[in-house]
Design a protein around this motif. Structure first.
Motif, short mmCIF file in Angstrom:
data_model
loop_
_atom_site.label_atom_id
_atom_site.label_comp_id
_atom_site.label_asym_id
_atom_site.label_seq_id
_atom_site.Cartn_x
_atom_site.Cartn_y
_atom_site.Cartn_z
N PRO A 155 0.79 -1.22 0.02
CA PRO A 155 -0.10 0.07 0.02
C PRO A 155 0.81 1.22 -0.04
N SER A 156 1.98 1.33 0.82
CA SER A 156 2.63 2.46 0.80
C SER A 156 3.33 3.09 -0.51
N MET A 157 3.61 1.91 -1.26
CA MET A 157 4.49 2.07 -2.51
C MET A 157 3.36 2.83 -3.52
N LEU A 158 2.29 2.82 -3.27
CA LEU A 158 1.07 3.31 -4.23
C LEU A 158 1.16 4.91 -4.02
N ASP A 159 1.62 5.48 -3.06
CA ASP A 159 1.29 6.92 -2.78
C ASP A 159 1.88 8.07 -4.10
N PRO A 160 2.91 7.77 -4.65
CA PRO A 160 3.35 8.53 -5.81
C PRO A 160 2.22 8.40 -7.06
N TYR B 95 4.14 -13.55 -27.27
CA TYR B 95 3.58 -12.48 -26.72
C TYR B 95 3.39 -12.53 -25.30
N MET B 96 3.23 -13.93 -24.59
CA MET B 96 2.86 -14.08 -23.28
C MET B 96 4.29 -13.83 -22.55
N GLN B 97 5.17 -14.59 -23.30
CA GLN B 97 6.62 -14.55 -22.61
C GLN B 97 7.19 -13.38 -22.53
N GLN B 98 6.96 -12.38 -23.57
CA GLN B 98 7.40 -11.06 -23.66
C GLN B 98 6.81 -10.09 -22.54
N GLN B 99 5.28 -10.41 -22.13
CA GLN B 99 4.65 -9.67 -21.04
C GLN B 99 5.51 -10.01 -19.85
N LYS B 100 5.59 -11.40 -19.56
CA LYS B 100 6.04 -12.03 -18.27
C LYS B 100 7.33 -11.29 -17.99
N ALA B 101 8.27 -11.19 -18.86
CA ALA B 101 9.68 -10.79 -18.95
C ALA B 101 9.67 -9.23 -18.57
N GLU B 102 8.73 -8.50 -19.18
CA GLU B 102 8.74 -7.08 -19.04
C GLU B 102 8.18 -6.82 -17.56
N ASN B 103 7.15 -7.50 -17.15
CA ASN B 103 6.85 -7.40 -15.83
C ASN B 103 7.77 -7.73 -14.71
N ALA B 104 8.57 -8.73 -15.05
CA ALA B 104 9.73 -9.12 -13.95
C ALA B 104 10.67 -8.12 -13.71
N ARG B 105 11.08 -7.59 -15.12
CA ARG B 105 11.99 -6.51 -14.98
C ARG B 105 11.55 -5.16 -14.22
N LEU B 106 10.36 -4.83 -14.60
CA LEU B 106 9.88 -3.74 -13.74
C LEU B 106 9.64 -4.08 -12.40
N ASP B 107 9.18 -5.36 -12.01
CA ASP B 107 9.06 -5.57 -10.44
C ASP B 107 10.24 -5.52 -9.83
N LEU B 108 11.44 -5.90 -10.37
CA LEU B 108 12.75 -5.57 -9.60
C LEU B 108 12.81 -3.83 -9.17
N GLY B 109 12.15 -3.01 -9.91
CA GLY B 109 12.62 -1.61 -9.48
C GLY B 109 11.58 -1.20 -8.64
N LEU B 110 10.60 -1.83 -8.34
CA LEU B 110 9.24 -1.31 -7.64
C LEU B 110 9.59 -0.53 -6.34
N SER B 111 10.84 -0.80 -5.79
CA SER B 111 10.89 -0.35 -4.46
C SER B 111 11.81 0.99 -4.50
#
Length: 362
Positions: free
Chosen positions: A60-65, A245-261
């Protein structure tokens, strides 16, 4: 009889394929966007990952921005991907078809109904009546009472909005809220749900008094009684979703999730899944692939038919709110795979203007 069937098959085979549809209707509603007599209806469609997914690392706190950006757009209404109390009440009348749907998606309003003396339709009518005469500065007792009424109406997130608008010292039982109902709302504050952590929190922050539940599961059907059919369906759809295309989505999501914090990480995530190309990739990875599924039972087309029906009905629920309250500036929060369909269907409406999420999230 066999001769008749064979002749029918031969006749159908002779009909030209409709894959390359040439006929186009003369009327396209989106070409007749009207000049409103008042403020335009505007809709901002925010695609979101489902925070309830076990794989989600978004707290929840990550969503403030993100909430800061959305608040700056100044929505006057917020819609979430939840079933309304009225739809759940209707589905409960047909348990043979909807028992799984009810268990999965519907809040049980019976305790609140007992506390208020209102069934779901009566509670919805009472909530509407209360809000038409709602004071500018309601007392804490008013908010607790309305929260109880919303719970009896099956509108748990709207009840939570009233709860969050109370000073913390006033978040307690009373005025129709039993101790159990107050505990349920306190627990709901921490739910891993974008409807709560974005929708209800933002509504309370903006001084709104409710959120609108616009999901629809009336096209749901129970599993086939034959386990072999269910197994075949699952296997067919697993093959559908095993594509580049599904593999592309999963890879992109994984990359972005690494930078969430990291600073800017949550906005980068939401910018990516709301980018124009994202809806195309989603279609190709999922629904477009399903249309090519080759089983004799046409499982893929069943799936796409259910999906498109659901999205049409969800968008019709949004349009209903806009029709009742012209000039609404609505933020609608929905799972990211719905976003492309939402925008395509909403854009057909003559009295609906779409806002650009990319501009809002800059």
């Amino acid at each position: 009889m066999r001769v008749v069937v064979a002749a029918a098959i031969t006749f159908m085979a002779a009909i030209p394929s409709a894959h390359g549809q040439s006929y186009q209707p003369s009327f396209e509603p989106s070409q007749f966007k009207r000049s409103e007599s008042g403020r335009a209806n505007e809709v901002l469609v925010l695609g979101s990952p489902h925070l309830s997914d076990a794989s989600s690392t978004i707290g929840p706190s990550m969503l403030d921005p993100l909430l800061d950006k959305l608040a700056a757009w100044h929505p006057t209404a917020i819609a979430t991907e939840d079933l309304s109390g009225l739809q759940c009440d209707a589905l409960r009348r047909y348990p043979a078809r909807y028992s799984d749907t009810i268990e999965t998606y519907c809040f049980d309003p019976s305790a609140a109904g007992g506390a208020t003396g209102l069934d779901v339709p009566a509670a919805n009518a009472e909530a509407e009546r209360v809000l038409t005469t709602w004071p500018t500065s309601p007392k804490p007792a008013d908010r607790r009472h309305l929260a109880a009424v919303f719970m009896a109406a099956g509108e748990l997130n709207s009840a939570l909005v009233q709860w969050l608008r109370l000073p913390e010292t006033e978040r307690h039982a009373g005025d129709g809220l039993t101790p159990d109902l107050a505990t349920a709302l306190a627990k709901r504050e921490n739910a891993r749900s974008e409807a709560v952590q974005i929708g209800a929190r933002l509504a309370a922050r903006l001084g709104l008094d409710r959120v609108w539940s616009v999901d629809d599961h009336s096209a749901d059907t129970p599993n086939d009684p034959d386990p072999a059919v269910n197994k075949a369906y699952s296997e067919a759809m697993a093959k559908v979703w095993d594509n580049p295309y599904m593999q592309q989505q999963k890879a992109e999501n994984a990359r972005l999730d690494l930078g969430l914090s990291k600073p800017g990480g949550i906005l980068a995530k939401y910018r990516d899944i709301n980018a124009p190309r994202a809806s195309i990739v989603t279609f190709k990875s999922d629904f477009g692939a399903a249309l090519k599924e080759p089983s004799r039972q046409q499982f893929g087309r069943n799936y796409v038919g259910w999906w498109e029906t659901r999205n049409l009905r969800m968008v019709s629920n949004i349009r209903d709110v806009l029709g009742r309250y012209p000039g609404t500036r609505m933020l609608t929060i929905v799972g990211s795979s719905h976003k492309g369909y939402y925008e395509a269907y909403l854009n057909q409406m003559t009295d609906v203007r779409l806002a650009d999420v990319e501009n809002v999230l800059k």
